[in-house]
Design an enzyme around this catalytic site. Structure first.
Site, PDB file in Angstrom:
ATOM      1  CE  LYS A 161     -17.994 -38.512   6.076  1.00 32.94           C
ATOM      2  NZ  LYS A 161     -18.402 -38.443   4.703  1.00 32.94           N
ATOM      3  CG  ASP A 179     -13.191 -38.623   2.933  1.00 33.31           C
ATOM      4  OD1 ASP A 179     -12.100 -39.238   2.911  1.00 33.31           O
ATOM      5  OD2 ASP A 179     -13.370 -37.564   2.325  1.00 33.31           O
TER       6      ASP A 179
END
Ligand code: SF4
Length: 293
Positions: A161, A179
């Protein structure tokens, strides 16, 4: 899980939602039939249409962390775990004033860094992460943040991420940022039933051209932060309600839903305190979401 119920609700959603949409944002409302056993082609079309609609709702979507260079972005992204970007933006000026380079942070006294990072929560772990990360940058990359996924994910505290945030926003390389908002929204939209972030990334990535990935991530995350909240999505004020099979999971009354809107959509300041030039309007003033006061 709530597939049948939510799809059923979606079939009656558009008109009511559309009224709220027109009031909430200058967005063209489309009356597309929601999915039930939709074909792959229809899914791709609907997903891309949602992204196009969101691009009109958030034409200014961008990373909400303040940063001037890749080092600041990677540190800020690590610090943003379990807290808001606004909180990070309030904390990083002191950090980068004292430790402007990876060399400075690598050599820092952890206790002094902890004091600065305390407002971000988990400050001891985050201090270890950013010092470890800085040491790795100095020892393995000549003090520069690498631009390749395979190098980034080997840095301490950096997962896919964070790596994609850095690649997409500091190096202009397309990346999908999975996320918590992204995970929730793509499941609500039935783009994928995967729950593992890496599998979500692959499944959603396959619905879009690579060149759309970074902006798509911003659009989805901004929508999750402003309208499609975890506990109380503002369905009655949602511009993409006609395209959403989960319409009705949240408040559908337009007036009540409007009160749930956050940041600039609710008439409040945005999260960035130091907007870059690119996000200022022609008169040099912050564009809507950046009007932090
Ligand atoms: S707020 Fe979320 S769940 Fe509700 S209609 Fe919009 S996208 Fe769907």
């Amino acid at each position: 899980m709530k597939k049948t119920a939510s799809v059923k609700k979606a079939t009656v959603a558009p008109k009511k939602a559309a009224v709220a949409v027109e009031k909430a944002a200058p967005v063209k409302v489309v009356a597309t039939k929601p999915p039930k056993g939709e074909s792959r082609t229809a899914l791709v079309r609907r997903a891309r249409r949602i992204n196009r609609e969101l691009a009109e709702v958030y034409p200014y979507a961008h990373p909400e962390l303040d940063f001037d260079n890749p080092f600041q972005l990677i540190v800020a992204t690590v610090l943003s775990a379990q807290t808001t970007d606004l909180r990070v933006n309030q904390t990083t000026p002191a950090l980068f004033a004292k430790y402007p380079t990876p060399e400075d942070l690598a050599a820092a006294n952890p206790e002094e860094v902890e004091e600065i990072l305390r407002p971000c929560g988990f400050f001891r772990a985050k201090t270890r992460s950013v010092i470890g990360l800085s040491k790795a940058l100095v020892e393995n990359h000549g003090g520069e943040v690498p631009g390749r996924l395979e190098d980034l994910v080997k840095l301490p505290g950096v997962g896919r991420k964070t790596a994609f945030v850095v690649m997409g926003n500091a190096f202009g390389r397309p990346g999908i940022t999975v996320d918590t908002h992204f995970q929730r929204l793509v499941r609500r939209w039935q783009w994928t039933e995967e729950t593992d972030p890496d599998k979500i990334e692959a499944a959603v990535g396959a619905l879009f051209p690579k060149s759309d990935w970074t902006d798509l991530s911003h659009h989805v995350i901004w929508h999750g932060r402003r309208i499609c909240h975890a506990r109380k999505p503002a369905c009655g004020a949602c511009p993409i309600a006609p395209l959403c099979p989960a319409y009705g999971e949240g408040e559908t009354d337009p007036e009540k839903a409007k009160k749930l809107l956050k940041y600039e959509k609710g008439g409040f300041p945005g999260q960035r305190l130091k907007p870059p030039q690119a996000y200022l309007d022609a008169g040099g003033k912050p564009a809507p979401p950046l009007g932090a006061g």
